[in-house]
Design a protein around this motif. Sequence first.
Motif, PDB file in Angstrom:
ATOM      1  N   LYS A  60       0.831  -1.328  -0.037  1.00 54.91           N
ATOM      2  CA  LYS A  60      -0.112  -0.064  -0.240  1.00 54.91           C
ATOM      3  C   LYS A  60       0.767   1.358   0.059  1.00 54.91           C
ATOM      4  N   ASP A  72     -10.252   1.574  -8.949  1.00 55.59           N
ATOM      5  CA  ASP A  72     -11.500   0.869  -9.457  1.00 55.59           C
ATOM      6  C   ASP A  72     -12.003  -0.234  -8.455  1.00 55.59           C
ATOM      7  N   GLU A  73     -13.314  -0.302  -8.822  1.00 56.23           N
ATOM      8  CA  GLU A  73     -14.148  -1.413  -8.003  1.00 56.23           C
ATOM      9  C   GLU A  73     -14.965  -2.267  -9.174  1.00 56.23           C
ATOM     10  N   TRP A  91     -12.107  -4.006  -4.635  1.00 56.58           N
ATOM     11  CA  TRP A  91     -11.469  -2.804  -5.203  1.00 56.58           C
ATOM     12  C   TRP A  91      -9.866  -2.979  -5.603  1.00 56.58           C
ATOM     13  N   SER A  92      -9.496  -2.350  -6.308  1.00 59.22           N
ATOM     14  CA  SER A  92      -7.888  -2.395  -6.805  1.00 59.22           C
ATOM     15  C   SER A  92      -7.239  -0.968  -6.776  1.00 59.22           C
ATOM     16  N   PHE A  94      -3.967   0.720  -8.607  1.00 56.06           N
ATOM     17  CA  PHE A  94      -2.769   0.344  -9.249  1.00 56.06           C
ATOM     18  C   PHE A  94      -1.791   1.383  -9.433  1.00 56.06           C
ATOM     19  N   ILE A 101      -0.023  -3.959  -8.323  1.00 60.07           N
ATOM     20  CA  ILE A 101      -1.605  -3.570  -7.916  1.00 60.07           C
ATOM     21  C   ILE A 101      -1.825  -4.397  -6.548  1.00 60.07           C
ATOM     22  N   GLN A 102      -2.858  -3.621  -5.809  1.00 59.24           N
ATOM     23  CA  GLN A 102      -3.341  -4.358  -4.647  1.00 59.24           C
ATOM     24  C   GLN A 102      -4.750  -4.416  -4.721  1.00 59.24           C
ATOM     25  N   PHE A 103      -5.319  -5.424  -4.167  1.00 60.69           N
ATOM     26  CA  PHE A 103      -6.945  -5.700  -4.211  1.00 60.69           C
ATOM     27  C   PHE A 103      -7.298  -5.362  -2.705  1.00 60.69           C
ATOM     28  N   TYR A 105     -10.375  -5.858   0.002  1.00 63.92           N
ATOM     29  CA  TYR A 105     -11.747  -6.439   0.237  1.00 63.92           C
ATOM     30  C   TYR A 105     -12.155  -6.185   1.412  1.00 63.92           C
ATOM     31  N   TYR A 118      -8.342   3.922   2.162  1.00 62.93           N
ATOM     32  CA  TYR A 118      -7.290   3.495   1.747  1.00 62.93           C
ATOM     33  C   TYR A 118      -6.328   4.809   1.294  1.00 62.93           C
TER      34      TYR A 118
END
Length: 180
Positions: A60, A72-73, A91-92, A94, A101-103, A105, A118
């Motif tokens: 992050k 984005d989601e 969500w992501s 980038f 990239i981090q997802f 949830y 975030y």
Amino acid sequence: ISIAISLRYFLIQQRYVYGLPVERIMKYLSEMAIDIPKATTHGLIEKSAELLDRLMPVLKNTILEDAYIHFDETYHTILGGDKGSRKGYFWSAFSHQNNLIQFIYENGSRSKTVFTDYLPEDYKGAVQTDGYSSYKVLEGWDYPEAIRLGCVQHCKRKFIEIQEQPKAQEIIDLYNQFYI
């Protein structure tokens, strides 16, 4: 690499990259003459996931160091519960510069707080998003150093919706030049 680390890598890959259930992973290992009890397999996956969780804050912070990120989601179907299934979101974030990239949830939530928790209010840079209303917070006083960039494809969709209008196809053709 030790056998234990290789096994953990294999279990994480099979479970989270390929989405295989533990029973299928165990069957595959058994076919290779590797017999591990189910409880041990679950324990190894859980411990490996805990180790990977330690990397999340570092990921992050690295993404947030970039002056140009995408957020984005998207929805997915969550199985289970009283109603059988429900729509949920992940969500992501980038990092353009670092290609990371981090997802994210949060129990399938599409709440704006997933985004605002975030992205710190002192973020300095550009955030490219779609037209989802939760991202409008970037245009207010809460994020004075951030710039919201729209998505070209989402803008183009609005013209596709009205393409029977006289000038709409011309504009769609102009947007298509971005993709040549």
